[in-house]
Every structure is written in C-alpha cells, then in structure tokens.
Design a protein around this motif. Structure first.
Motif, PDB file in Angstrom:
ATOM      1  N   LYS A   6       0.838  -1.206   0.000  1.00 62.47           N
ATOM      2  CA  LYS A   6       0.000   0.000   0.000  1.00 62.47           C
ATOM      3  C   LYS A   6       0.871   1.254   0.000  1.00 62.47           C
ATOM      4  O   LYS A   6       0.589   2.216  -0.727  1.00 62.47           O
ATOM      5  CB  LYS A   6      -0.928   0.001   1.218  1.00 62.47           C
ATOM      6  CG  LYS A   6      -2.036  -1.007   1.123  1.00 62.47           C
ATOM      7  CD  LYS A   6      -2.916  -0.967   2.362  1.00 62.47           C
ATOM      8  CE  LYS A   6      -3.979  -2.055   2.278  1.00 62.47           C
ATOM      9  NZ  LYS A   6      -4.858  -2.045   3.441  1.00 62.47           N
ATOM     10  N   LYS A  10       1.061   4.083  -2.951  1.00 62.09           N
ATOM     11  CA  LYS A  10       0.795   5.485  -2.630  1.00 62.09           C
ATOM     12  C   LYS A  10       1.995   6.346  -3.031  1.00 62.09           C
ATOM     13  O   LYS A  10       1.820   7.448  -3.570  1.00 62.09           O
ATOM     14  CB  LYS A  10       0.493   5.646  -1.135  1.00 62.09           C
ATOM     15  CG  LYS A  10      -0.138   6.957  -0.792  1.00 62.09           C
ATOM     16  CD  LYS A  10      -1.468   7.106  -1.499  1.00 62.09           C
ATOM     17  CE  LYS A  10      -2.180   8.341  -1.067  1.00 62.09           C
ATOM     18  NZ  LYS A  10      -3.403   8.579  -1.808  1.00 62.09           N
ATOM     19  N   GLU A  13       1.877   6.896  -6.682  1.00 63.96           N
ATOM     20  CA  GLU A  13       0.850   7.895  -7.017  1.00 63.96           C
ATOM     21  C   GLU A  13       1.377   9.306  -6.775  1.00 63.96           C
ATOM     22  O   GLU A  13       1.229  10.199  -7.624  1.00 63.96           O
ATOM     23  CB  GLU A  13      -0.401   7.644  -6.179  1.00 63.96           C
ATOM     24  CG  GLU A  13      -1.500   8.644  -6.434  1.00 63.96           C
ATOM     25  CD  GLU A  13      -2.686   8.485  -5.490  1.00 63.96           C
ATOM     26  OE1 GLU A  13      -3.495   9.421  -5.417  1.00 63.96           O
ATOM     27  OE2 GLU A  13      -2.804   7.435  -4.822  1.00 63.96           O
ATOM     28  N   GLN A  46      -4.214   0.335  -7.011  1.00 62.10           N
ATOM     29  CA  GLN A  46      -4.803   0.426  -5.677  1.00 62.10           C
ATOM     30  C   GLN A  46      -6.250  -0.046  -5.697  1.00 62.10           C
ATOM     31  O   GLN A  46      -6.687  -0.786  -4.811  1.00 62.10           O
ATOM     32  CB  GLN A  46      -4.737   1.860  -5.156  1.00 62.10           C
ATOM     33  CG  GLN A  46      -3.347   2.320  -4.804  1.00 62.10           C
ATOM     34  CD  GLN A  46      -3.299   3.808  -4.476  1.00 62.10           C
ATOM     35  OE1 GLN A  46      -4.311   4.420  -4.156  1.00 62.10           O
ATOM     36  NE2 GLN A  46      -2.117   4.399  -4.568  1.00 62.10           N
TER      37      GLN A  46
END
Length: 66
Positions: A6, A10, A13, A46
């Motif tokens: 995760k 992130k 991103e 995600q």
C-alpha cells in the motif's frame, strides 16, 4: 495487500503527481503526460487491490457462516 504494498503504491501515485506538476511548471507536456500516466496506473492498481481485499473479506464471511 500488505502495508508495504500500500505504501509503495501510494508513493508511486505521489511521484506521478509530482512529475505531472513539474511538467506543468516547466511547460513540458511529455513530462506532464508521463506523470499523469504514472498516477493513473498507481490508482488503478490500488483499486484492483481494494477489490481483491473486499472479495477476500466476503469469502471469509461466507466461510464463517458455514
């Protein structure tokens, strides 16, 4: 999805957002597009992982009932 996965998604991103902003500031459409593509790819990954997690939870609930 593990916490490390995760965090990595992130980070990807955020890196895409930064690259997109840098491309915009430098008036470089190629860099901006590359950043936007990276951001979209990370968000899609995600979303796929969230769907997989939800399916796993639903499967667990169904198994608990039987």
């Amino acid at each position: 999805m593990s916490f490390a996965d995760k965090a990595r998604e992130k980070a990807d991103e955020v890196a895409g957002k930064i690259k997109k902003a840098a491309g915009d500031a430098a008036d470089d459409p190629g860099l901006e597009r590359e950043g936007r593509d990276e951001e979209i790819k990370a968000k899609a990954k995600q979303a796929g992982e969230q769907l997989k997690d939800a399916a796993d939870k639903a499967r667990e609930r169904m198994n608990d009932r039987h």
